[in-house]
Design a protein around this motif. Structure first.
Motif, PDB file in Angstrom:
ATOM      1  N   MET A   1       0.752  10.295  -5.432  1.00 57.78           N
ATOM      2  CA  MET A   1       1.975   9.886  -6.085  1.00 57.78           C
ATOM      3  C   MET A   1       3.054   9.709  -5.018  1.00 57.78           C
ATOM      4  O   MET A   1       3.234  10.568  -4.168  1.00 57.78           O
ATOM      5  N   ASN A   2       3.783   8.585  -5.099  1.00 61.31           N
ATOM      6  CA  ASN A   2       4.782   8.309  -4.066  1.00 61.31           C
ATOM      7  C   ASN A   2       6.087   9.069  -4.318  1.00 61.31           C
ATOM      8  O   ASN A   2       6.292   9.673  -5.377  1.00 61.31           O
ATOM      9  N   ILE A   3       6.990   9.011  -3.335  1.00 53.17           N
ATOM     10  CA  ILE A   3       8.239   9.783  -3.396  1.00 53.17           C
ATOM     11  C   ILE A   3       9.133   9.368  -4.567  1.00 53.17           C
ATOM     12  O   ILE A   3       9.639  10.245  -5.282  1.00 53.17           O
TER      13      ILE A   3
ATOM     14  N   ASP B   1      18.217   8.962 -10.823  1.00 49.22           N
ATOM     15  CA  ASP B   1      17.854   7.650 -11.367  1.00 49.22           C
ATOM     16  C   ASP B   1      18.178   6.559 -10.346  1.00 49.22           C
ATOM     17  O   ASP B   1      17.373   5.663 -10.098  1.00 49.22           O
ATOM     18  N   TRP B   2      19.342   6.644  -9.750  1.00 46.10           N
ATOM     19  CA  TRP B   2      19.728   5.656  -8.740  1.00 46.10           C
ATOM     20  C   TRP B   2      18.908   5.852  -7.461  1.00 46.10           C
ATOM     21  O   TRP B   2      18.441   4.889  -6.864  1.00 46.10           O
ATOM     22  N   ILE B   3      18.703   7.105  -7.066  1.00 48.30           N
ATOM     23  CA  ILE B   3      17.996   7.408  -5.815  1.00 48.30           C
ATOM     24  C   ILE B   3      16.559   6.902  -5.851  1.00 48.30           C
ATOM     25  O   ILE B   3      16.107   6.239  -4.920  1.00 48.30           O
ATOM     26  N   ASP B   4      15.814   7.210  -6.947  1.00 52.66           N
ATOM     27  CA  ASP B   4      14.405   6.792  -6.976  1.00 52.66           C
ATOM     28  C   ASP B   4      14.269   5.271  -7.000  1.00 52.66           C
ATOM     29  O   ASP B   4      13.406   4.703  -6.341  1.00 52.66           O
TER      30      ASP B   4
ATOM     31  N   TYR C   1      16.448   3.007  -5.812  1.00 52.21           N
ATOM     32  CA  TYR C   1      16.847   2.479  -4.506  1.00 52.21           C
ATOM     33  C   TYR C   1      15.730   2.676  -3.484  1.00 52.21           C
ATOM     34  O   TYR C   1      15.355   1.755  -2.760  1.00 52.21           O
ATOM     35  N   TYR C   2      15.184   3.876  -3.448  1.00 53.14           N
ATOM     36  CA  TYR C   2      14.129   4.195  -2.486  1.00 53.14           C
ATOM     37  C   TYR C   2      12.878   3.346  -2.741  1.00 53.14           C
ATOM     38  O   TYR C   2      12.257   2.834  -1.806  1.00 53.14           O
ATOM     39  N   ALA C   3      12.512   3.185  -4.007  1.00 49.27           N
ATOM     40  CA  ALA C   3      11.316   2.398  -4.347  1.00 49.27           C
ATOM     41  C   ALA C   3      11.481   0.942  -3.931  1.00 49.27           C
ATOM     42  O   ALA C   3      10.552   0.337  -3.389  1.00 49.27           O
ATOM     43  N   ARG C   4      12.665   0.371  -4.183  1.00 51.96           N
ATOM     44  CA  ARG C   4      12.890  -1.031  -3.805  1.00 51.96           C
ATOM     45  C   ARG C   4      12.974  -1.196  -2.292  1.00 51.96           C
ATOM     46  O   ARG C   4      12.412  -2.119  -1.725  1.00 51.96           O
ATOM     47  N   LYS C   5      13.675  -0.283  -1.628  1.00 51.98           N
ATOM     48  CA  LYS C   5      13.874  -0.388  -0.182  1.00 51.98           C
ATOM     49  C   LYS C   5      12.553  -0.288   0.582  1.00 51.98           C
ATOM     50  O   LYS C   5      12.335  -0.994   1.552  1.00 51.98           O
ATOM     51  N   HIS C   6      11.671   0.592   0.127  1.00 50.99           N
ATOM     52  CA  HIS C   6      10.410   0.826   0.833  1.00 50.99           C
ATOM     53  C   HIS C   6       9.216   0.167   0.149  1.00 50.99           C
ATOM     54  O   HIS C   6       8.066   0.511   0.454  1.00 50.99           O
ATOM     55  N   ASN C   7       9.506  -0.739  -0.774  1.00 51.32           N
ATOM     56  CA  ASN C   7       8.466  -1.489  -1.485  1.00 51.32           C
ATOM     57  C   ASN C   7       7.427  -0.538  -2.119  1.00 51.32           C
ATOM     58  O   ASN C   7       6.225  -0.700  -1.934  1.00 51.32           O
TER      59      ASN C   7
ATOM     60  N   VAL D   1       7.486   0.192  -5.530  1.00 54.02           N
ATOM     61  CA  VAL D   1       7.557   0.013  -6.977  1.00 54.02           C
ATOM     62  C   VAL D   1       6.133   0.010  -7.537  1.00 54.02           C
ATOM     63  O   VAL D   1       5.278  -0.735  -7.058  1.00 54.02           O
ATOM     64  N   THR D   2       5.875   0.885  -8.519  1.00 54.32           N
ATOM     65  CA  THR D   2       4.537   1.001  -9.110  1.00 54.32           C
ATOM     66  C   THR D   2       4.633   0.880 -10.631  1.00 54.32           C
ATOM     67  O   THR D   2       5.716   1.041 -11.205  1.00 54.32           O
ATOM     68  N   ASN D   3       3.503   0.630 -11.262  1.00 51.02           N
ATOM     69  CA  ASN D   3       3.482   0.595 -12.723  1.00 51.02           C
ATOM     70  C   ASN D   3       3.842   1.961 -13.307  1.00 51.02           C
ATOM     71  O   ASN D   3       4.515   2.043 -14.335  1.00 51.02           O
ATOM     72  N   LEU D   4       3.380   3.025 -12.647  1.00 50.70           N
ATOM     73  CA  LEU D   4       3.740   4.370 -13.103  1.00 50.70           C
ATOM     74  C   LEU D   4       5.253   4.554 -13.058  1.00 50.70           C
ATOM     75  O   LEU D   4       5.860   5.072 -13.998  1.00 50.70           O
ATOM     76  N   GLY D   5       5.865   4.109 -11.992  1.00 50.38           N
ATOM     77  CA  GLY D   5       7.317   4.204 -11.858  1.00 50.38           C
ATOM     78  C   GLY D   5       8.042   3.373 -12.899  1.00 50.38           C
ATOM     79  O   GLY D   5       9.055   3.800 -13.460  1.00 50.38           O
ATOM     80  N   LYS D   6       7.526   2.184 -13.178  1.00 48.81           N
ATOM     81  CA  LYS D   6       8.132   1.321 -14.197  1.00 48.81           C
ATOM     82  C   LYS D   6       8.062   1.968 -15.578  1.00 48.81           C
ATOM     83  O   LYS D   6       8.911   1.732 -16.426  1.00 48.81           O
ATOM     84  N   PHE D   7       7.032   2.776 -15.794  1.00 53.27           N
ATOM     85  CA  PHE D   7       6.889   3.499 -17.057  1.00 53.27           C
ATOM     86  C   PHE D   7       7.754   4.757 -17.081  1.00 53.27           C
ATOM     87  O   PHE D   7       8.488   5.014 -18.034  1.00 53.27           O
ATOM     88  N   LEU D   8       7.668   5.563 -15.997  1.00 53.42           N
ATOM     89  CA  LEU D   8       8.334   6.862 -15.979  1.00 53.42           C
ATOM     90  C   LEU D   8       9.855   6.770 -15.900  1.00 53.42           C
ATOM     91  O   LEU D   8      10.558   7.557 -16.532  1.00 53.42           O
TER      92      LEU D   8
END
Length: 192
Positions: free
Chosen positions: A1-3, A56-59, A61-67, A69-76
């Motif tokens: 699981m990513n950061i 909410d903003w941190i996760d 921002y971090y997901a977009r900046k470091h590419n 973005v996952t389906n799990l993240g889009k759900f969670l």
């Protein structure tokens, strides 16, 4: 699981702690705020709520900046947002700090928009969050924070900031919900 997903899960894990702090009458004392009092447990819950809200903003921002973005993240991520806001609003009703009818309107909008997104997803359509929806989220967070803090620091003036923020959150929530359905009504017409 990513950061970013771990950050999102931490937001979800804070929800029961916030609810317990607001639901159980801990005798940690109170703080005098103007003409009222602020229970220390509510102050701690407010701080945790604000921390959870900023994740909410941190996760994102971090997901977009470091590419990352996952389906799990889009759900969670939206699930965590809705759980956090809904739990806080329901606790505020229990504490008699927010009227149930306003909270019902706000939570109903969240269910309705989620339902529309599910219908769209079933058709292979992704419905992005609108700017009005993002504004709605931040106004809700401000309103909840102010209510959890029993209108501190505005209680010294006295100025009903928390009440005004709650009504603003209700209005923008309803308006953004209507806007979302108007813009995306084609999804309902096209679904089989």
């Amino acid at each position: 699981m990513n950061i970013p997903n771990r950050i999102t899960l931490s937001r979800i894990c804070l929800i029961p702690i916030i609810v317990v702090l607001l639901s159980i009458p801990f005798d940690w004392g109170t703080i005098s705020i103007g003409e009222g009092i602020l229970p220390v447990s509510h102050l701690v819950a407010a701080i945790l709520f604000i921390i959870a809200s900023t994740t909410d903003w941190i996760d994102g921002y971090y997901a977009r900046k470091h590419n990352l973005v996952t389906n799990l993240g889009k759900f969670l991520d939206p699930l965590a947002d809705k759980l956090l806001v809904s739990a806080a609003f329901i606790a505020l009703v229990e504490l008699e700090l927010a009227p149930a009818w306003i909270v019902t309107l706000i939570i109903s909008r969240e269910f309705a928009v989620t339902g529309l997104r599910l219908v769209a997803a079933g058709e292979g359509i992704v419905l992005a969050a609108s700017q009005m929806g993002k504004l709605k989220t931040w106004i809700q967070i401000i309103a909840i924070s102010a209510l959890l803090l029993h209108n501190y620091p505005f209680s010294y003036i006295p100025f009903p900031f928390a009440t005004i923020a709650l009504y603003a959150a209700m209005i923008i929530t309803v308006v953004s919900g209507v806007e979302y359905f108007v813009k995306n009504w084609h999804v309902m017409k096209e679904s089989k």
